[in-house]
Scaffold this motif. Structure first.
Motif: not given
Length: 330
Positions: A196-202
């Motif tokens: 989860h250190t990279i990316g995005r969330s809705h």
């Protein structure tokens, strides 16, 4: 002295043992699997990942997550890549995957190039495993050798997703059990959570923590107040816009580093399933270790990803090599 002949029952035993060993050898994944059949395979996939990353840096996180979502649901067989049909809702269209998964076009591009270079040779499952590794590497994580030889599955059911994937609302016990079901230790669970250190969330994945946490408090008290205010600005109350997203790790959203663990220690874990890692002494210890030693975490993460890529794979004559990663062969 005349040599003794094997008795018929004993001869049968040796044949069975030989066939078992031969089958076992061929069922194993192998580093350099395509060295003779398609020697440019990994290079071609890496090029497709690089092209996709240059257009959208967030696609790397998407490919890592896609590999995870594929392997945890029925094994690493590229079933997550299959499109739904009029008679079947596929994994990619489950609520856990749609609209959050992305990077399918990168796999399509890699597959198209590989079909031109060496038709019918490289599986979509191997492409996805290579692409996840390349995504980690291109964002600053450690690369690792990916053993290949996976074959593609022919079944993809949306109904199997929710019972296999962890959710953003899971507590530490639920996470531990979910990963244990797949053969991972609690430490490996904490290690892989670092993805989860990279990316995005809705916004929909964590909105309840901001506005409707419980019957006695609207905001999750474990969430840093300043961070919560920032999240509320990006995710307004009452908004139903599905395109609203926030970075998982605001400090370095496109870099594979230990920032995720530093965020948790500062009560800035985006999901309940992130912040919950501090509620257990053993997992909290791992969070602290990873936060202090980014190089150690990167090494553990590479090892855990390598292990994950071997979950319930199809090899030998099982499955198929799809011509198009979105549909089974006719």
């Amino acid at each position: 002295m005349s040599s003794k002949k094997l008795s018929q029952p004993c001869l049968v035993c040796w044949v069975v043992v030989f066939l078992f060993c031969t089958q076992s050898v061929h069922s194993q994944l192998e580093v350099g699997f395509y060295r003779s059949s398609c020697k440019m395979a990994e290079f071609i996939v890496k090029g497709a990942v690089r092209d996709g990353f240059n257009k959208d840096r967030g696609v790397a996180a998407g490919l890592v997550r896609m590999h995870f979502h594929d392997c945890f649901v029925g094994g690493c067989d590229a079933s997550v890549l299959l499109d739904s049909t009029p008679s079947n809702k596929a994994e990619k269209d489950s609520t856990a995957n749609n609209p959050s998964l992305r990077g399918f076009e990168v796999i399509d591009n890699a597959k198209a190039r590989l079909e031109t270079e060496c038709k019918g040779t490289v599986s979509c499952a191997d492409i996805l495993a290579f692409a996840a590794r390349d995504s980690i590497e291109i964002t600053g994580g450690f690369g690792y050798d990916v053993p290949a030889g996976r074959r593609d599955g022919t079944v993809s059911l949306a109904s199997e997703v929710s019972t296999n994937l962890p959710t953003p609302k899971f507590n530490v016990d639920q996470l531990t059990q979910n990963f244990a079901n797949k053969g991972f230790s609690q430490e490996e669970m904490v290690t892989l959570s670092g993805g989860h250190t990279i990316g995005r969330s809705h916004c929909t994945s964590f909105r309840k923590r901001l506005y409707n946490f419980s019957g006695t408090t609207s905001q999750d008290p474990t969430l840093d107040a300043t961070y919560a205010t920032s999240l509320k600005q990006m995710c307004p109350q009452g908004s139903t816009d599905p395109s609203l997203v926030v970075p998982m790790n605001p400090g370095s959203p496109a870099t594979t580093d230990a920032g995720y663990y530093l965020d948790i220690l500062a009560n800035r874990g985006l999901f309940t399933s992130d912040q919950t890692l501090l509620t257990n002494a053993a997992t909290a210890t791992q969070v602290n270790i990873n936060a202090r030693n980014s190089m150690l975490w990167k090494s553990k993460f590479a090892a855990a990803m390598l292990k994950m890529g071997k979950l319930d794979v199809l090899t030998g004559n099982a499955g198929e090599i799809r011509a198009d990663c979105r549909v089974i062969n006719s």
